[in-house]
Design a protein around this motif. Structure first.
Motif, mmCIF file in Angstrom:
data_model
loop_
_atom_site.group_PDB
_atom_site.id
_atom_site.type_symbol
_atom_site.label_atom_id
_atom_site.label_comp_id
_atom_site.label_asym_id
_atom_site.label_seq_id
_atom_site.Cartn_x
_atom_site.Cartn_y
_atom_site.Cartn_z
ATOM 1 N N THR A 72 -8.534 3.017 -21.328
ATOM 2 C CA THR A 72 -9.092 2.140 -22.358
ATOM 3 C C THR A 72 -9.379 0.778 -21.744
ATOM 4 O OG1 THR A 72 -7.858 3.263 -24.115
ATOM 5 C CG2 THR A 72 -8.698 1.063 -24.597
ATOM 6 N N PHE A 73 -10.625 0.335 -21.826
ATOM 7 C CA PHE A 73 -11.035 -0.943 -21.245
ATOM 8 C C PHE A 73 -10.815 -2.078 -22.237
ATOM 9 C CE2 PHE A 73 -13.302 2.241 -18.876
ATOM 10 C CZ PHE A 73 -13.427 1.746 -17.588
ATOM 11 N N ASN A 74 -10.481 -3.256 -21.703
ATOM 12 C CA ASN A 74 -10.426 -4.461 -22.518
ATOM 13 C C ASN A 74 -11.842 -4.992 -22.739
ATOM 14 O OD1 ASN A 74 -7.608 -4.433 -22.572
ATOM 15 N ND2 ASN A 74 -7.462 -5.619 -20.676
ATOM 16 N N ALA A 75 -12.032 -5.716 -23.835
ATOM 17 C CA ALA A 75 -13.355 -6.269 -24.138
ATOM 18 C C ALA A 75 -13.733 -7.406 -23.192
ATOM 19 C CB ALA A 75 -13.392 -6.750 -25.583
ATOM 20 N N GLY A 76 -12.742 -7.998 -22.517
ATOM 21 C CA GLY A 76 -13.006 -9.079 -21.568
ATOM 22 C C GLY A 76 -12.548 -8.715 -20.171
ATOM 23 N N ILE A 77 -11.479 -9.397 -19.706
ATOM 24 C CA ILE A 77 -10.979 -9.205 -18.355
ATOM 25 C C ILE A 77 -10.224 -7.886 -18.220
ATOM 26 C CG2 ILE A 77 -9.467 -10.128 -16.554
ATOM 27 C CD1 ILE A 77 -11.979 -11.742 -16.952
ATOM 28 N N ASN A 78 -10.542 -7.151 -17.138
ATOM 29 C CA ASN A 78 -9.844 -5.924 -16.782
ATOM 30 C C ASN A 78 -9.401 -6.011 -15.321
ATOM 31 O OD1 ASN A 78 -10.456 -3.566 -19.026
ATOM 32 N ND2 ASN A 78 -12.088 -5.091 -18.932
ATOM 33 N N THR A 79 -8.313 -5.310 -14.993
ATOM 34 C CA THR A 79 -7.845 -5.288 -13.611
ATOM 35 C C THR A 79 -7.615 -3.850 -13.162
ATOM 36 O OG1 THR A 79 -5.537 -5.530 -14.300
ATOM 37 C CG2 THR A 79 -6.739 -7.538 -13.721
ATOM 38 N N LEU A 80 -8.024 -3.577 -11.937
ATOM 39 C CA LEU A 80 -7.691 -2.325 -11.272
ATOM 40 C C LEU A 80 -6.623 -2.635 -10.233
ATOM 41 C CD1 LEU A 80 -11.040 -0.413 -10.619
ATOM 42 C CD2 LEU A 80 -9.082 0.396 -11.930
ATOM 43 N N VAL A 81 -5.490 -1.968 -10.318
ATOM 44 C CA VAL A 81 -4.389 -2.209 -9.394
ATOM 45 C C VAL A 81 -4.186 -0.975 -8.522
ATOM 46 C CG1 VAL A 81 -1.961 -2.809 -9.136
ATOM 47 C CG2 VAL A 81 -3.281 -3.765 -11.027
ATOM 48 N N PHE A 82 -4.383 -1.155 -7.214
ATOM 49 C CA PHE A 82 -4.140 -0.101 -6.236
ATOM 50 C C PHE A 82 -2.780 -0.377 -5.592
ATOM 51 C CE2 PHE A 82 -8.670 -0.513 -6.756
ATOM 52 C CZ PHE A 82 -9.144 0.787 -6.739
ATOM 53 N N THR A 83 -1.795 0.451 -5.903
ATOM 54 C CA THR A 83 -0.445 0.274 -5.374
ATOM 55 C C THR A 83 -0.254 1.199 -4.185
ATOM 56 O OG1 THR A 83 0.399 -0.291 -7.571
ATOM 57 C CG2 THR A 83 2.008 0.331 -5.909
ATOM 58 N N VAL A 84 -0.108 0.596 -2.999
ATOM 59 C CA VAL A 84 0.006 1.342 -1.743
ATOM 60 C C VAL A 84 1.470 1.444 -1.345
ATOM 61 C CG1 VAL A 84 -0.574 1.355 0.714
ATOM 62 C CG2 VAL A 84 -2.280 0.630 -0.973
ATOM 63 N N THR A 85 1.892 2.633 -0.945
ATOM 64 C CA THR A 85 3.223 2.845 -0.379
ATOM 65 C C THR A 85 3.092 3.150 1.105
ATOM 66 O OG1 THR A 85 4.097 3.709 -2.468
ATOM 67 C CG2 THR A 85 5.332 4.218 -0.473
ATOM 68 N N ASN A 86 3.743 2.328 1.936
ATOM 69 C CA ASN A 86 3.739 2.543 3.378
ATOM 70 C C ASN A 86 5.113 3.076 3.781
ATOM 71 O OD1 ASN A 86 2.463 2.392 5.951
ATOM 72 N ND2 ASN A 86 3.685 0.572 6.430
ATOM 73 N N LEU A 87 5.151 4.299 4.303
ATOM 74 C CA LEU A 87 6.413 4.943 4.633
ATOM 75 C C LEU A 87 7.075 4.280 5.836
ATOM 76 C CD1 LEU A 87 5.379 8.699 4.171
ATOM 77 C CD2 LEU A 87 6.344 7.114 2.487
ATOM 78 N N ALA A 88 8.390 4.182 5.777
ATOM 79 C CA ALA A 88 9.155 3.498 6.818
ATOM 80 C C ALA A 88 9.004 4.190 8.175
ATOM 81 C CB ALA A 88 10.625 3.454 6.425
ATOM 82 N N ARG A 89 8.811 3.358 9.200
ATOM 83 C CA ARG A 89 8.730 3.870 10.568
ATOM 84 C C ARG A 89 8.904 2.686 11.506
ATOM 85 N NH1 ARG A 89 3.438 6.565 13.521
ATOM 86 N NH2 ARG A 89 4.375 6.812 15.586
ATOM 87 N N ASP A 90 9.753 2.837 12.483
ATOM 88 C CA ASP A 90 10.054 1.739 13.402
ATOM 89 C C ASP A 90 9.029 1.717 14.536
ATOM 90 O OD1 ASP A 90 11.157 -0.319 14.773
ATOM 91 O OD2 ASP A 90 13.015 0.708 15.319
ATOM 92 N N GLY A 91 8.022 0.848 14.391
ATOM 93 C CA GLY A 91 6.995 0.701 15.425
ATOM 94 C C GLY A 91 5.755 1.517 15.142
ATOM 95 N N GLY A 92 4.568 0.928 15.397
ATOM 96 C CA GLY A 92 3.308 1.636 15.221
ATOM 97 C C GLY A 92 3.076 2.079 13.809
ATOM 98 N N ASN A 93 3.305 1.177 12.831
ATOM 99 C CA ASN A 93 3.274 1.566 11.418
ATOM 100 C C ASN A 93 2.381 0.622 10.610
ATOM 101 O OD1 ASN A 93 3.914 2.977 9.100
ATOM 102 N ND2 ASN A 93 5.817 1.852 8.743
ATOM 103 N N PRO A 94 1.054 0.686 10.809
ATOM 104 C CA PRO A 94 0.146 -0.179 10.044
ATOM 105 C C PRO A 94 -0.004 0.315 8.607
ATOM 106 C CG PRO A 94 -1.117 1.319 11.396
ATOM 107 C CD PRO A 94 0.339 1.550 11.746
ATOM 108 N N THR A 95 -0.653 -0.492 7.766
ATOM 109 C CA THR A 95 -0.984 -0.072 6.409
ATOM 110 C C THR A 95 -2.340 -0.642 6.030
ATOM 111 O OG1 THR A 95 -0.201 0.046 4.106
ATOM 112 C CG2 THR A 95 0.118 -2.051 5.256
ATOM 113 N N GLY A 96 -3.024 0.033 5.122
ATOM 114 C CA GLY A 96 -4.342 -0.431 4.696
ATOM 115 C C GLY A 96 -4.831 0.337 3.488
ATOM 116 N N LEU A 97 -5.936 -0.138 2.923
ATOM 117 C CA LEU A 97 -6.546 0.467 1.743
ATOM 118 C C LEU A 97 -8.056 0.488 1.903
ATOM 119 C CD1 LEU A 97 -6.371 1.439 -1.316
ATOM 120 C CD2 LEU A 97 -6.748 -0.978 -1.900
#
Length: 233
Positions: free
Chosen positions: A169-194
């Motif tokens: 359901t959209f708001n008549a004015g301001i709307n937000t899209l929230v992309f929630t990223v989970t980056n799994l734990a790893r020691d070293g060489g562990n970038p994140t992005g969307l």
């Protein structure tokens, strides 16, 4: 019969003026500027705000609002989906810092929120819809506004996952899209992005008063024509 067809055509044109759909303003794929052209690698995409909800070792952003466009040929591209380097790119990756290879979350999973805001003022919110593709390291969900349904789940960084506004359901004015990223734990060489790429969007503008008048006039002409054609007894 010819007159009746002309009247029907006039009515149809008037109705089309009232219900002419447009693209939703403010829905930007990641890594693009206001005109749909690709931003340079390392540039900040101001359409998306960034918030770190976990440890962000190596990040130059911390909890501030920023997202940097990834370079097309530097780790972790690949194994991330290759960047789009065409003259009219569809999207590109965003990372929390200018060094896209920075490592995060060595001992516990990290949570990162990327938010896109768009305004439906001047549009009929109930007619809005969109669909798209996204990917994330390591995974993500997308939600429309607080308390809204999950519109899609990205399961990795090497293949696209789909999302759409079905059930939202959209708001008549301001709307937000929230992309929630989970980056799994790893020691070293562990970038994140969307990476987000919209494939379709549609919404109907609020008709101008003149359009309403034209539609009513067209329907009136049709009714008048039908009345004149009514057989007498």
């Amino acid at each position: 019969m010819k007159c009746f067809r002309l009247l029907m055509a006039a009515s149809t044109c008037a109705a089309a003026m009232v219900a002419n759909a447009a693209d939703i303003p403010g829905l930007y794929s990641t890594g693009l500027n206001d005109f749909g052209a690709g931003l340079a690698g390392g540039a900040v995409d101001t359409h998306y705000t960034f918030q770190s909800g976990g440890t962000a070792t190596g990040s130059t952003c911390g909890t501030s609002m920023c997202g940097h466009v990834a370079l097309a040929a530097a780790f972790p591209i690949p194994p991330w989906i290759p960047a789009d380097t065409s003259p009219n790119p569809g999207s590109n990756w965003l990372t929390p810092s200018a060094n896209q290879g920075d490592s995060y979350d060595p001992t516990s999973n990290g949570t990162y929120k990327w938010t896109l805001t768009f305004d439906l003022k001047g549009y009929v919110a109930a007619t809005a819809s969109f669909s798209g593709l996204f990917a994330a390291d390591n995974g993500a969900t997308v939600q429309l506004n607080d308390g809204g349904p999950i519109l899609g789940t990205a399961t990795g960084f090497d293949a696209w996952s789909g999302f759409s506004s079905a059930g939202a359901t959209f708001n008549a004015g301001i709307n937000t899209l929230v992309f929630t990223v989970t980056n799994l734990a790893r020691d070293g060489g562990n970038p994140t992005g969307l990476r987000v790429q919209f494939t379709e969007s549609s919404v109907t503008p609020v008709p101008e008063p003149e359009a309403y008048g034209l539609a009513i006039a067209g329907l009136g002409l049709v009714a008048f024509g039908l009345r004149r054609r009514r057989p007498t007894r």
